[in-house]
Design an enzyme around this catalytic site. Structure first.
Site, PDB file in Angstrom:
ATOM      1  CB  CYS A  44      10.590 -19.818 -20.229  1.00 36.91           C
ATOM      2  SG  CYS A  44      11.985 -19.281 -21.217  1.00 36.91           S
ATOM      3  CE1 TYR A  51      11.925 -21.717 -22.538  1.00 40.04           C
ATOM      4  CE2 TYR A  51      12.852 -23.414 -23.933  1.00 40.04           C
ATOM      5  CZ  TYR A  51      12.929 -22.162 -23.368  1.00 40.04           C
ATOM      6  OH  TYR A  51      14.012 -21.370 -23.645  1.00 40.04           O
ATOM      7  CE1 TYR A 103      14.815 -19.777 -27.146  1.00 38.05           C
ATOM      8  CE2 TYR A 103      16.563 -18.459 -26.144  1.00 38.05           C
ATOM      9  CZ  TYR A 103      15.633 -19.489 -26.061  1.00 38.05           C
ATOM     10  OH  TYR A 103      15.536 -20.215 -24.895  1.00 38.05           O
ATOM     11  CG  HIS A 104      13.818 -15.422 -25.576  1.00 36.70           C
ATOM     12  ND1 HIS A 104      14.890 -15.336 -24.711  1.00 36.70           N
ATOM     13  CD2 HIS A 104      13.230 -16.616 -25.309  1.00 36.70           C
ATOM     14  CE1 HIS A 104      14.956 -16.420 -23.956  1.00 36.70           C
ATOM     15  NE2 HIS A 104      13.945 -17.216 -24.304  1.00 36.70           N
ATOM     16  CG  HIS A 136       9.735 -19.146 -25.770  1.00 36.78           C
ATOM     17  ND1 HIS A 136       9.264 -18.334 -24.757  1.00 36.78           N
ATOM     18  CD2 HIS A 136      11.027 -19.429 -25.466  1.00 36.78           C
ATOM     19  CE1 HIS A 136      10.244 -18.134 -23.883  1.00 36.78           C
ATOM     20  NE2 HIS A 136      11.319 -18.766 -24.285  1.00 36.78           N
ATOM     21  CD1 TRP A 151      14.667 -24.579 -20.699  1.00 30.91           C
ATOM     22  CD2 TRP A 151      13.403 -23.524 -19.201  1.00 30.91           C
ATOM     23  NE1 TRP A 151      15.365 -23.466 -20.269  1.00 30.91           N
ATOM     24  CE2 TRP A 151      14.607 -22.803 -19.350  1.00 30.91           C
ATOM     25  CE3 TRP A 151      12.447 -23.044 -18.300  1.00 30.91           C
ATOM     26  CZ2 TRP A 151      14.887 -21.625 -18.635  1.00 30.91           C
ATOM     27  CZ3 TRP A 151      12.715 -21.881 -17.586  1.00 30.91           C
ATOM     28  CH2 TRP A 151      13.923 -21.183 -17.757  1.00 30.91           C
TER      29      TRP A 151
END
Length: 700
Positions: A298, A342, A557-558, A643, A360
């Site tokens: 992240c 993030y 997601y990801h 992301h 985050w």
């Protein structure tokens, strides 16, 4: 906040809505061989035993789950439905005593007449199969399953699809998964289109657990999309990790990494699992990076002026690391002043790197204000005048989610336009203490977290999708153009996508069109529910989206997507949730329609034969030679994605003048706010927009 980061995954799993999402996620475990996977370091420590990746001749990789949860409009709109005239259907068993549940009913065009497995005593046990015989050979790319329209009993749950040319020998599954217990149409997109005569659907569970039954209203088959209109997908590429972050590198390589482990995240472990895909050989090499003390899950990413990759924060929230593709080595640089995860990053026109946001990770009570990294001093300079709080969305989770993944576009003089995901746009100055000046709203757009923005021309961007909150809120199908003229910013709504999307990835192509891949209609991390399997292509000339060939694996997601040097696109990843059903340690390469003839064969391409130096200064004129006449040249910046965000993308059309047969003077802009310093791929395009293979050049 350290404890919040350390136990992020376990905390998420305690939330009931995520447990529901996991339960609804696809459960496919198919088998696809790794490309030649080698490891130069031990695998990461993960809970429970885990075998280290091994070469192809020793082990087959576990392929990630397919589209177990299909949206209501799951049928491939880009693919032709095959004519069912003359087809027949047979089943392992069928109900003929208690009702007309014959297999032939799936071909009669009426969803209310059904095939039902034998249910009168003694009922036939699962699994049940139904086989379609087309009585001719055709290329099939998907099976479309219509549940019965008269009730829930017998809805297919876990399934596999296999094919045969003789009706006797059926090969390995071409599609597998688990369908949701509802009455929506379901699609099983094949991992490879196959010329076949027989297609068999094998159902191993009833979706609602109501009994040992299987039923179907209608079954249809579709052929592959028209390659010249919709493009085509290559085979699934196995990775030894979930590629949560990727960066395109010179030498036809793709760098990928996950977290401290190959399939999960959590804690601040001080090391990262990485892999490099060699696009020429197909070999994937895995390596654990320990020397930087940095778990790079992240992160923020910026492609530097000299071609190196700067990675910041994440699980080790204050750390910063640099990857040098020239030496294939990682090194630590100075820690950031503010710990974050993030966050968003971009290189500046000055050659420095800018970072903003990222609540985050790190201290939750600290504003994740901007700071700038100098490549000369390798240190960070604070920007107290650039507060993240001035660019927040209205996410109900507060800054923890509201300052994530900002869309940043660097311009001249060290300035940056923050054009999302908040509906309020802002100009950011990185001079001195820094400052933030409102730049208006993005037309009538709402906040669009987990959407993205793509620069498709000089001073022109398009934003795609997103949702008002990071998760558990409906995504939008809207897209907007954002034009920059000096200090003026003008936003306008363009055509809508066919599907709402959040957690999707978007890539600008050399011809200026923008492809968007994957995403969910209702974003939920670590779930494949409401997956959108049909990519779309936006044309700036018309403002319209057209469907592309459907994907076999959800990308949510990801997940990531990157433009490759040959003008194709890598799309991969998704998940990183440990023992969940929605990890996708794989990817696939998409060939855009501009490279294909109607029969799927490659179009003739321009060829750059010389005149591209490894380095060039802004304002330089290049003397480029080509194998044939070309219409234009364009620089495409090598980029990094994570992301759903890629602030490194940039497309710069160039002024060119023919100087003879196959010879051109090609001018690189002098303004580093236009041609941001860094490594680019130079493409030549013919009059039909077909690009050459890109030639790498570092403009700095």
């Amino acid at each position: 906040m350290q404890s919040r980061r350390s136990f992020a995954l376990s905390r998420l799993l305690r939330h009931s809505h995520l447990l529901i999402a996991f339960a609804l996620g696809s459960l496919l475990i198919g088998l696809t061989p790794w490309l030649g996977v080698t490891s130069t370091a031990a695998a990461g420590r993960v809970p429970g035993p885990r075998a280290a990746p091994v070469p192809t001749d020793q082990q087959a990789a576990v392929q990630s789950p397919h589209h177990g949860i299909a949206p209501a409009n799951a049928m491939e709109p880009a693919a032709p439905v095959l004519d069912r005239a003359g087809w027949t259907a047979t089943a392992s068993d069928e109900e003929t005593t208690g009702e007309n549940g014959r297999a032939a009913n799936v071909l009669d065009g009426d969803a209310n007449t059904i095939w039902h497995s034998k249910w009168t005593a003694p009922a036939a046990a699962l699994p049940h199969t139904i086989t379609i015989d087309m009585h001719r050979t055709a290329v099939v790319s998907a099976l479309v399953y219509h549940p019965r329209g008269t009730g829930p009993n017998g809805r297919a749950g876990a399934y596999t699809v296999s094919t045969s040319t003789d009706g006797i020998s059926f090969g390995a599954a071409v599609a597998s998964g688990t369908w949701r217990d509802d009455d929506t149409v379901k699609t099983a997109t094949f991992t490879r289109a196959a010329p076949t005569r027989y297609v068999r659907l094998t159902v191993t569970t009833e979706a609602g657990g109501r009994g040992p039954w299987t039923s179907a209203g209608e079954i249809r088959l579709s052929g592959p999309a028209s390659p010249a209109v919709h493009g085509s997908w290559g085979r699934i590429i196995g990775f030894p990790l979930v590629p949560v972050a990727t960066a395109a590198l010179p030498g036809d390589k793709l760098l990928a990494w996950s977290a401290y482990a190959v399939d999960r995240f959590g804690g601040s472990n001080g090391y990262t699992q990485t892999a490099i895909l060699d696009l020429k050989t197909g070999k994937v090499t895995q390596r654990r990076i320990d020397n930087t003390g940095h778990d790079m899950f992240c992160p923020g990413i910026a492609m530097l002026a000299d071609g190196r990759v700067l990675v910041t924060g994440g699980s080790n929230a204050e750390k910063a690391s640099v990857y040098d593709p020239a030496t294939d080595s990682w090194s630590a640089t100075t820690d950031m002043n503010i710990a974050r995860g993030y966050q968003a990053m971009t290189l500046l026109s000055t050659g420095e790197a800018f970072v903003l946001g990222g609540s985050w990770s790190g201290n939750a009570s600290t504003d994740k204000a901007g700071e700038v990294w100098s490549p000369d001093t390798r240190t960070w300079r604070k920007l107290p005048g650039v507060l993240a709080s001035q660019a927040l969305t209205a996410d109900p989770a507060g800054p923890y989610r509201a300052d994530n993944h900002m869309w940043l576009h660097a311009t001249s003089g060290g300035k940056v336009l923050q054009l999302g995901p908040s509906k309020q746009m802002n100009w950011i100055s990185t001079s001195g203490q820094g400052s933030v000046t409102p730049a208006g709203t993005r037309a009538d757009s709402q906040d669009a977290m987990t959407g993205n923005a793509v620069p498709y021309d000089i001073g022109k961007l398009v934003t795609l999708g997103g949702s008002p909150a990071y998760q558990d809120s409906p995504a939008t199908q809207r897209a907007y153009t954002v034009g920059i003229s000096g200090s003026q910013v003008q936003a306008a709504r363009t055509g809508d996508m066919a599907h709402p999307r959040a957690f999707s990835n978007s890539v600008v192509l050399p011809d200026g069109k923008v492809a968007v891949f994957g995403g969910q209609a209702h974003p939920v991390p670590f779930s494949d529910a409401t997956s959108v399997l049909t990519p779309e292509l936006w044309d700036p000339a018309t403002g319209r989206f057209t469907p592309l060939a459907s994907m076999a694996v959800p990308r949510n997601y990801h997940s990531v997507a990157n433009l490759l040097p040959d003008g194709r696109v890598f799309s991969g990843g998704g998940g990183l949730c440990g023992d969940c059903a929605t990890n996708h340690p794989d990817g696939a390469v998409f060939t855009p329609p501009y490279l294909l003839d109607a029969d799927g064969s490659p179009k003739p391409r321009p060829v750059i034969t010389g005149g591209v130096p490894p380095r060039a200064a802004p304002g330089t004129q290049l003397t480029v030679s080509t194998g044939s006449s070309v219409a234009s040249f364009v620089l495409m910046r090598a980029a990094a994605a994570t992301h759903s965000t890629d602030n490194d993308q940039r497309r710069v059309p160039l002024v060119s003048t023919p100087t003879g047969t196959g010879a051109y003077t090609v001018s690189i802009p002098a303004d580093t706010g236009v041609v941001l310093p860094g490594t680019y791929m130079l493409f030549a395009l013919d009059a039909q927009g077909v690009p050459s293979i890109g030639q790498f050049v570092t403009v700095s």
